[in-house]
Design a protein around this motif. Sequence first.
Motif, short mmCIF file in Angstrom:
data_model
loop_
_atom_site.label_atom_id
_atom_site.label_comp_id
_atom_site.label_asym_id
_atom_site.label_seq_id
_atom_site.Cartn_x
_atom_site.Cartn_y
_atom_site.Cartn_z
N GLU A 89 0.84 -1.21 0.00
CA GLU A 89 0.00 0.00 0.00
C GLU A 89 0.87 1.26 0.00
O GLU A 89 0.55 2.25 -0.66
CB GLU A 89 -0.93 0.00 1.21
N HIS A 90 1.98 1.22 0.74
CA HIS A 90 2.91 2.35 0.73
C HIS A 90 3.45 2.60 -0.68
O HIS A 90 3.54 3.75 -1.14
CB HIS A 90 4.09 2.09 1.67
N ILE A 91 3.81 1.52 -1.35
CA ILE A 91 4.34 1.64 -2.71
C ILE A 91 3.28 2.23 -3.64
O ILE A 91 3.55 3.17 -4.40
CB ILE A 91 4.80 0.27 -3.24
N ARG A 92 2.07 1.69 -3.56
CA ARG A 92 0.98 2.20 -4.39
C ARG A 92 0.76 3.69 -4.16
O ARG A 92 0.66 4.48 -5.12
CB ARG A 92 -0.30 1.44 -4.07
N ASP A 93 0.73 4.11 -2.90
CA ASP A 93 0.47 5.51 -2.58
C ASP A 93 1.60 6.41 -3.07
O ASP A 93 1.34 7.53 -3.54
CB ASP A 93 0.28 5.68 -1.07
N CYS A 94 2.84 5.96 -2.97
CA CYS A 94 3.97 6.75 -3.46
C CYS A 94 3.90 6.90 -4.97
O CYS A 94 4.12 8.00 -5.51
CB CYS A 94 5.30 6.10 -3.06
N LEU A 95 3.58 5.81 -5.67
CA LEU A 95 3.50 5.85 -7.13
C LEU A 95 2.34 6.71 -7.60
O LEU A 95 2.41 7.34 -8.67
CB LEU A 95 3.38 4.43 -7.69
N TYR A 96 1.27 6.75 -6.83
CA TYR A 96 0.11 7.57 -7.20
C TYR A 96 0.32 9.04 -6.86
O TYR A 96 -0.47 9.88 -7.29
CB TYR A 96 -1.15 7.07 -6.48
N ASN A 97 1.35 9.35 -6.10
CA ASN A 97 1.53 10.73 -5.62
C ASN A 97 2.88 11.34 -6.02
O ASN A 97 3.43 12.15 -5.28
CB ASN A 97 1.37 10.78 -4.10
N GLY A 98 3.36 10.98 -7.19
CA GLY A 98 4.51 11.70 -7.73
C GLY A 98 5.77 10.89 -7.95
O GLY A 98 6.65 11.32 -8.69
N ALA A 99 5.88 9.73 -7.31
CA ALA A 99 7.07 8.90 -7.52
C ALA A 99 6.89 8.02 -8.75
O ALA A 99 5.80 7.49 -8.99
CB ALA A 99 7.33 8.02 -6.30
N ASP A 100 7.94 7.89 -9.54
CA ASP A 100 7.93 6.98 -10.68
C ASP A 100 8.46 5.61 -10.27
O ASP A 100 8.10 4.60 -10.87
CB ASP A 100 8.79 7.54 -11.81
N LYS A 101 9.33 5.62 -9.26
CA LYS A 101 9.92 4.39 -8.74
C LYS A 101 10.04 4.52 -7.23
O LYS A 101 10.09 5.63 -6.69
CB LYS A 101 11.30 4.15 -9.37
N VAL A 102 10.10 3.38 -6.56
CA VAL A 102 10.33 3.38 -5.11
C VAL A 102 11.59 2.57 -4.82
O VAL A 102 11.89 1.59 -5.51
CB VAL A 102 9.14 2.81 -4.32
N ALA A 103 12.31 3.00 -3.80
CA ALA A 103 13.55 2.33 -3.40
C ALA A 103 13.27 1.51 -2.14
O ALA A 103 12.76 2.03 -1.15
CB ALA A 103 14.64 3.37 -3.13
N ILE A 104 13.63 0.22 -2.21
CA ILE A 104 13.38 -0.70 -1.10
C ILE A 104 14.68 -1.40 -0.75
O ILE A 104 15.39 -1.90 -1.63
CB ILE A 104 12.32 -1.74 -1.47
N HIS A 105 14.99 -1.48 0.55
CA HIS A 105 16.24 -2.07 1.00
C HIS A 105 16.28 -3.58 0.82
O HIS A 105 15.26 -4.27 0.88
CB HIS A 105 16.50 -1.73 2.47
#
Length: 242
Positions: A89-105
């Motif tokens: 859900e965090h990834i979805r929300d980031c992608l819907y709000n301006g991020a094109d990609k997300v960084a995950i450890h």
Amino acid sequence: MLKHRIIPVLLFDSKFQCVKPVSFGRPYRKLGPIEQYIKVMERRSIDEIILLDITATAEGREPNTKRIREITSSLFCPVTYGGGISTLEHIRDCLYNGADKVAIHAGHNIIKDACKKFGKQAIVGVVELSGYYSQAAEDCFTMELLGAGEILLMDRFKDGTMEGYDTKLIKDATKELDVPLIICGGCKDPLDMVQAIEAGASAVAAGSIFLYTETTPTMCARELHNHNIPVRIHSKSEIEID
């Protein structure tokens, strides 16, 4: 032929104040509101940008998607966001709000599912070097197997030092890697970027060089071009940080 990318990195805290640590350690040097640095980067016609909330995970905070949307609204380049991401859900929300990609450890248990749900192009696997080269290389390869579209290799020992990228680390990490590798940590001048790409990096990320010196991404791109490295050179004028 694919062009190599030059990627500014902005680190910030819970108040969206830009900070700059050395070797990821405290105390962080506080630089000011992230908005002022975003404005400068936006005027520099950058290839891409990485925004990392470096205190979110330690403080147990979720991504502030409202603020992500606000600070990325003026950027016309791909944005990678990281910090506090622990669910799909965090990834979805980031992608819907301006991020094109997300960084995950590395080691996070949602990477495989995230790649399946959102596509590998949206997931950047983050590997931090904090020990042996072989472990970093293994973590990079594991990220690829899990489906990450590219790897952000962050050199903890070089971070904030401006002593140059570790080319041996890059060679070891890319030896068995098929997805693009972004190296981050230690860049002191455009020639370092040339050497990093010649060692195997697909993209070069840097923070201090763009925050503390007069060097700009376009200057770096010209150096790469002069060494016959495919790179995008923007013609738009640039404005320095006052």
